[in-house]
Design a protein around this motif. Structure first.
Motif, PDB file in Angstrom:
ATOM      1  N   ILE A 285      41.777  52.112  47.958  1.00  0.00           N
ATOM      2  CA  ILE A 285      42.802  52.474  46.970  1.00  0.00           C
ATOM      3  C   ILE A 285      43.785  51.325  46.765  1.00  0.00           C
ATOM      4  O   ILE A 285      44.204  51.030  45.640  1.00  0.00           O
ATOM      5  CB  ILE A 285      43.539  53.751  47.408  1.00  0.00           C
ATOM      6  N   GLY A 286      44.160  50.644  47.867  1.00  0.00           N
ATOM      7  CA  GLY A 286      45.113  49.549  47.740  1.00  0.00           C
ATOM      8  C   GLY A 286      44.539  48.324  47.035  1.00  0.00           C
ATOM      9  O   GLY A 286      45.261  47.615  46.330  1.00  0.00           O
ATOM     10  N   SER A 287      43.247  48.066  47.227  1.00  0.00           N
ATOM     11  CA  SER A 287      42.634  46.878  46.613  1.00  0.00           C
ATOM     12  C   SER A 287      42.091  47.142  45.204  1.00  0.00           C
ATOM     13  O   SER A 287      41.706  46.198  44.509  1.00  0.00           O
ATOM     14  CB  SER A 287      41.492  46.376  47.492  1.00  0.00           C
ATOM     15  N   LEU A 288      42.058  48.401  44.762  1.00  0.00           N
ATOM     16  CA  LEU A 288      41.480  48.724  43.451  1.00  0.00           C
ATOM     17  C   LEU A 288      42.231  48.089  42.287  1.00  0.00           C
ATOM     18  O   LEU A 288      41.594  47.478  41.408  1.00  0.00           O
ATOM     19  CB  LEU A 288      41.403  50.246  43.289  1.00  0.00           C
ATOM     20  N   PRO A 289      43.577  48.177  42.186  1.00  0.00           N
ATOM     21  CA  PRO A 289      44.270  47.574  41.036  1.00  0.00           C
ATOM     22  C   PRO A 289      44.046  46.070  40.898  1.00  0.00           C
ATOM     23  O   PRO A 289      43.687  45.605  39.797  1.00  0.00           O
ATOM     24  CB  PRO A 289      45.741  47.915  41.290  1.00  0.00           C
ATOM     25  N   PRO A 290      44.240  45.237  41.949  1.00  0.00           N
ATOM     26  CA  PRO A 290      43.985  43.798  41.744  1.00  0.00           C
ATOM     27  C   PRO A 290      42.529  43.485  41.429  1.00  0.00           C
ATOM     28  O   PRO A 290      42.236  42.558  40.658  1.00  0.00           O
ATOM     29  CB  PRO A 290      44.419  43.164  43.073  1.00  0.00           C
TER      30      PRO A 290
END
Length: 339
Positions: A285-290
């Motif tokens: 979830i944390g790495s999905l946007p970048p």
């Protein structure tokens, strides 16, 4: 009239004489016999009373010794708990110098600050040459000068603590075997300071050096909690303190402590395995946007480049970064379990 050839009168007189003599003897010796029996009864009562008194006194002394020992242990724990609270207030938020020492780095504060400034300058120059706006360059400098070096120190500190925990139970087992073989505790500590793996060897070497400077063994062991702020090191200091104040079987106490530490380590491993799924989900979830931004930039750079070249786009990126950081921090707290 005769019986067995003797006249009846003679026989009667003889019997009466015997009875009379017996009565006189009984009258003469009755007082002595009664006194002897009375003395015997009194002596028996005195012996029973003395035995009961000794048993009661022994039981009372045993209870008193147990109470004194419990009180000594309770006083020791109370005193040690007060000292531990004072140390924990200072250890929970250690100064940068203490963090560097706990990380095992042997550099002076002046050298550390010089390296930090150099890293900040390199980051600022790199940000300037890649085209970042000038008002963001100071932020990059502060992040490189005060953020990255401290993060590296924190990472090295946690790694050193993990290595200490892996080796500490084995060192306790060695001390237990040394004590059971007849060696004193100080020789066991010196053995660990000379033969154990790092960082346990360095920590026990500090204990031996403190003893050489005049500190007692409990005080020297208590100092290890300052250089290695782990509850396990505090447990070890408590065991040594109690043994020094109240006595007891030190090898058994250290053996039980070793078993407890291994059980805690096993429990931490189980919790880490059970929380691995949540950690993986949080990482995705944390790495999905970048990752999405990077893929859009590779596929349609003209569509996403506005986000990096306009003030509105940079503001959106800044706000999004703040909210993403808050979300990552919350997820980390939800999956971070302490044993």
């Amino acid at each position: 009239m005769t019986i067995f050839g003797l006249p009846l009168l003679v026989i009667g007189v003889s019997l009466l004489s015997l009875l009379a003599i017996g009565g006189v003897l009984y009258a003469l010796f009755y007082g002595a016999i009664e006194n002897e029996q009375t003395v015997n009864r009194r002596m028996s009562k005195i012996k029973v009373a003395q035995t009961d008194s000794r048993s009661k006194k022994a039981a009372a002394d045993k209870v008193m010794d147990t109470q004194k020992r419990r009180k000594a242990i309770a006083d020791t724990l109370t005193d040690f708990d007060e000292k531990s609270k004072d140390r924990q207030k200072r250890i929970k938020n250690p100064a940068l110098k203490e963090q560097i020492q706990q990380a095992g780095l042997k550099i002076e504060m002046r050298t550390f600050y010089i390296y930090s400034i150099v890293v900040g300058v390199v980051f600022a120059i790199g940000a300037f040459f890649i085209g970042m706006p000038l008002y963001l360059v100071p932020g990059v400098f502060f992040a490189g000068a005060f953020g990255l070096p401290r993060w590296i120190v924190s990472m090295l500190r946690k790694r050193r603590m993990a290595k200490f925990m892996d080796e500490f139970p084995n060192s306790l087992d060695i001390i237990v075997r040394a004590i059971k073989s007849g060696l004193p505790l100080n020789d066991g500590l010196r053995l660990i300071a000379a033969e154990a793996k790092e960082p346990v060897r360095s920590e026990f070497r500090r204990i031996v050096e403190s003893q050489q400077l005049g500190l007692s063994t409990p005080e020297a062991c208590a100092r290890m909690y300052e250089s290695m702020p782990l509850s396990e090191a505090n447990f070890f200091a408590i065991v040594i303190q109690i043994q020094a104040q109240a006595g007891g079987n030190l090898s058994e106490a250290l053996g039980n402590l070793s078993k407890v530490l291994r059980a805690r380590k096993t429990m931490k491993s189980k919790i880490a395995a059970m929380s691995m799924e949540a950690k993986a989900s949080a990482g995705i979830i944390g790495s999905l946007p970048p990752v999405v931004v990077l893929l859009i930039y590779l596929s349609s750079p003209g569509y996403i480049i506005t986000l990096f070249t306009t003030d509105t786009g940079l503001l959106i990126l800044g706000v999004s970064a703040v909210w993403m950081s808050i979300g990552v921090f919350v997820m980390r707290q939800m999956i971070n379990f302490e044993v």
